[in-house]
Design a protein around this motif. Sequence first.
Motif, PDB file in Angstrom:
ATOM      1  N   LYS A  22      -5.829  -0.497   5.287  1.00 34.29           N
ATOM      2  CA  LYS A  22      -6.543   0.671   4.755  1.00 34.29           C
ATOM      3  C   LYS A  22      -5.562   1.719   4.242  1.00 34.29           C
ATOM      4  O   LYS A  22      -5.789   2.350   3.209  1.00 34.29           O
ATOM      5  CB  LYS A  22      -7.472   1.266   5.825  1.00 34.29           C
ATOM      6  N   ALA A  23      -4.465   1.910   4.950  1.00 34.72           N
ATOM      7  CA  ALA A  23      -3.445   2.865   4.503  1.00 34.72           C
ATOM      8  C   ALA A  23      -2.799   2.390   3.204  1.00 34.72           C
ATOM      9  O   ALA A  23      -2.543   3.193   2.294  1.00 34.72           O
ATOM     10  CB  ALA A  23      -2.385   3.048   5.581  1.00 34.72           C
ATOM     11  N   SER A  24      -2.559   1.090   3.095  1.00 31.36           N
ATOM     12  CA  SER A  24      -1.982   0.540   1.861  1.00 31.36           C
ATOM     13  C   SER A  24      -2.940   0.707   0.693  1.00 31.36           C
ATOM     14  O   SER A  24      -2.537   1.044  -0.422  1.00 31.36           O
ATOM     15  CB  SER A  24      -1.643  -0.941   2.038  1.00 31.36           C
ATOM     16  N   LEU A  25      -4.231   0.477   0.931  1.00 35.76           N
ATOM     17  CA  LEU A  25      -5.233   0.678  -0.117  1.00 35.76           C
ATOM     18  C   LEU A  25      -5.310   2.144  -0.529  1.00 35.76           C
ATOM     19  O   LEU A  25      -5.432   2.463  -1.710  1.00 35.76           O
ATOM     20  CB  LEU A  25      -6.611   0.198   0.353  1.00 35.76           C
ATOM     21  N   SER A  26      -5.237   3.010   0.451  1.00 36.55           N
ATOM     22  CA  SER A  26      -5.265   4.450   0.158  1.00 36.55           C
ATOM     23  C   SER A  26      -4.048   4.859  -0.672  1.00 36.55           C
ATOM     24  O   SER A  26      -4.168   5.641  -1.619  1.00 36.55           O
ATOM     25  CB  SER A  26      -5.310   5.240   1.465  1.00 36.55           C
ATOM     26  N   ALA A  27      -2.898   4.311  -0.343  1.00 32.81           N
ATOM     27  CA  ALA A  27      -1.682   4.611  -1.115  1.00 32.81           C
ATOM     28  C   ALA A  27      -1.808   4.101  -2.549  1.00 32.81           C
ATOM     29  O   ALA A  27      -1.392   4.764  -3.502  1.00 32.81           O
ATOM     30  CB  ALA A  27      -0.464   3.986  -0.440  1.00 32.81           C
ATOM     31  N   ALA A  28      -2.410   2.926  -2.712  1.00 31.22           N
ATOM     32  CA  ALA A  28      -2.620   2.383  -4.062  1.00 31.22           C
ATOM     33  C   ALA A  28      -3.586   3.250  -4.849  1.00 31.22           C
ATOM     34  O   ALA A  28      -3.383   3.509  -6.042  1.00 31.22           O
ATOM     35  CB  ALA A  28      -3.145   0.955  -3.978  1.00 31.22           C
ATOM     36  N   GLU A  29      -4.611   3.731  -4.169  1.00 26.72           N
ATOM     37  CA  GLU A  29      -5.584   4.598  -4.852  1.00 26.72           C
ATOM     38  C   GLU A  29      -4.950   5.921  -5.253  1.00 26.72           C
ATOM     39  O   GLU A  29      -5.197   6.442  -6.345  1.00 26.72           O
ATOM     40  CB  GLU A  29      -6.798   4.827  -3.955  1.00 26.72           C
ATOM     41  N   ASN A  79      -3.132  -6.845   2.450  1.00 23.99           N
ATOM     42  CA  ASN A  79      -2.041  -5.878   2.454  1.00 23.99           C
ATOM     43  C   ASN A  79      -1.080  -6.155   1.298  1.00 23.99           C
ATOM     44  O   ASN A  79      -0.634  -5.233   0.616  1.00 23.99           O
ATOM     45  CB  ASN A  79      -1.311  -5.899   3.793  1.00 23.99           C
ATOM     46  N   THR A  80      -0.785  -7.431   1.076  1.00 21.25           N
ATOM     47  CA  THR A  80       0.084  -7.811  -0.041  1.00 21.25           C
ATOM     48  C   THR A  80      -0.547  -7.378  -1.366  1.00 21.25           C
ATOM     49  O   THR A  80       0.126  -6.839  -2.241  1.00 21.25           O
ATOM     50  CB  THR A  80       0.329  -9.333  -0.032  1.00 21.25           C
ATOM     51  N   ALA A  81      -1.859  -7.604  -1.505  1.00 19.14           N
ATOM     52  CA  ALA A  81      -2.564  -7.217  -2.728  1.00 19.14           C
ATOM     53  C   ALA A  81      -2.575  -5.702  -2.911  1.00 19.14           C
ATOM     54  O   ALA A  81      -2.426  -5.205  -4.034  1.00 19.14           O
ATOM     55  CB  ALA A  81      -3.989  -7.761  -2.705  1.00 19.14           C
ATOM     56  N   ALA A  82      -2.724  -4.958  -1.833  1.00 19.50           N
ATOM     57  CA  ALA A  82      -2.738  -3.497  -1.924  1.00 19.50           C
ATOM     58  C   ALA A  82      -1.373  -2.953  -2.333  1.00 19.50           C
ATOM     59  O   ALA A  82      -1.276  -2.050  -3.164  1.00 19.50           O
ATOM     60  CB  ALA A  82      -3.169  -2.892  -0.586  1.00 19.50           C
ATOM     61  N   VAL A  83      -0.323  -3.514  -1.764  1.00 16.76           N
ATOM     62  CA  VAL A  83       1.037  -3.100  -2.131  1.00 16.76           C
ATOM     63  C   VAL A  83       1.308  -3.452  -3.595  1.00 16.76           C
ATOM     64  O   VAL A  83       1.889  -2.655  -4.346  1.00 16.76           O
ATOM     65  CB  VAL A  83       2.083  -3.734  -1.193  1.00 16.76           C
ATOM     66  N   ALA A  84       0.864  -4.633  -4.018  1.00 18.50           N
ATOM     67  CA  ALA A  84       1.036  -5.042  -5.416  1.00 18.50           C
ATOM     68  C   ALA A  84       0.263  -4.112  -6.349  1.00 18.50           C
ATOM     69  O   ALA A  84       0.749  -3.762  -7.433  1.00 18.50           O
ATOM     70  CB  ALA A  84       0.573  -6.484  -5.610  1.00 18.50           C
ATOM     71  N   ALA A  85      -0.918  -3.682  -5.940  1.00 19.88           N
ATOM     72  CA  ALA A  85      -1.715  -2.758  -6.752  1.00 19.88           C
ATOM     73  C   ALA A  85      -1.006  -1.415  -6.890  1.00 19.88           C
ATOM     74  O   ALA A  85      -0.986  -0.816  -7.977  1.00 19.88           O
ATOM     75  CB  ALA A  85      -3.101  -2.567  -6.138  1.00 19.88           C
ATOM     76  N   LYS A  86      -0.411  -0.951  -5.792  1.00 18.68           N
ATOM     77  CA  LYS A  86       0.313   0.317  -5.856  1.00 18.68           C
ATOM     78  C   LYS A  86       1.511   0.194  -6.799  1.00 18.68           C
ATOM     79  O   LYS A  86       1.746   1.071  -7.639  1.00 18.68           O
ATOM     80  CB  LYS A  86       0.790   0.730  -4.463  1.00 18.68           C
TER      81      LYS A  86
END
Length: 191
Positions: A22-29, A79-86
């Motif tokens: 969730k934190a990784s998704l928030s960072a990407a957003e 998590n990997t996908a969220a980091v990649a999105a960021k």
Amino acid sequence: VFAMTLATGCAKPPQVEIDTVKASLSAAEQAEAPKYAADAWNAAQQAMNAVNAEIEAQANKFALFRSYTKTKELITAANTAAVAAKDAAVAGKEAAKNAANEALAAAKASVDTANATMTELAACRRQPKDFKKDMEAMRGTLDGLVAQVAGIESAVASEDFVGAKSQADSLKGSVDTLVADMQGAKAKIKC
């Protein structure tokens, strides 16, 4: 044996890992992934949806049969996908910034060309009837177009790179049309 089965069977969702995703998704957003890396953002969202679906599926099972092994695998992928999105958002934003600045520079170059053509046209010896009226109309149009440059610069400064590029491209097109009209007028009066 029963106590071990009970302890392992009553597993709880891996909350720490879920919070990390969730934190990784928030960072990407916050890096504006939905705007600058829409595909990567959608992939991250879908990966998180898979995690949530698996957690719900396990929660619906009888307590002794719950296992969060697959959930942990899905969490790692999310998590990997969220980091990649960021990362994609940061790169996309930089690319959009560069594209906006290039479009702005091209629009300014067109404005400079228009000013030079206007000066050449005003210096023509042959000035037929209504020429001054036409020159005033073209000058007014050019001044209106030049005034748009400040708005585009403001959009770039406020990091609206997509909007700034669109405005700069539109401005360049309008100025180029005006330059073509002025060059046509020069040819018509044989200047």
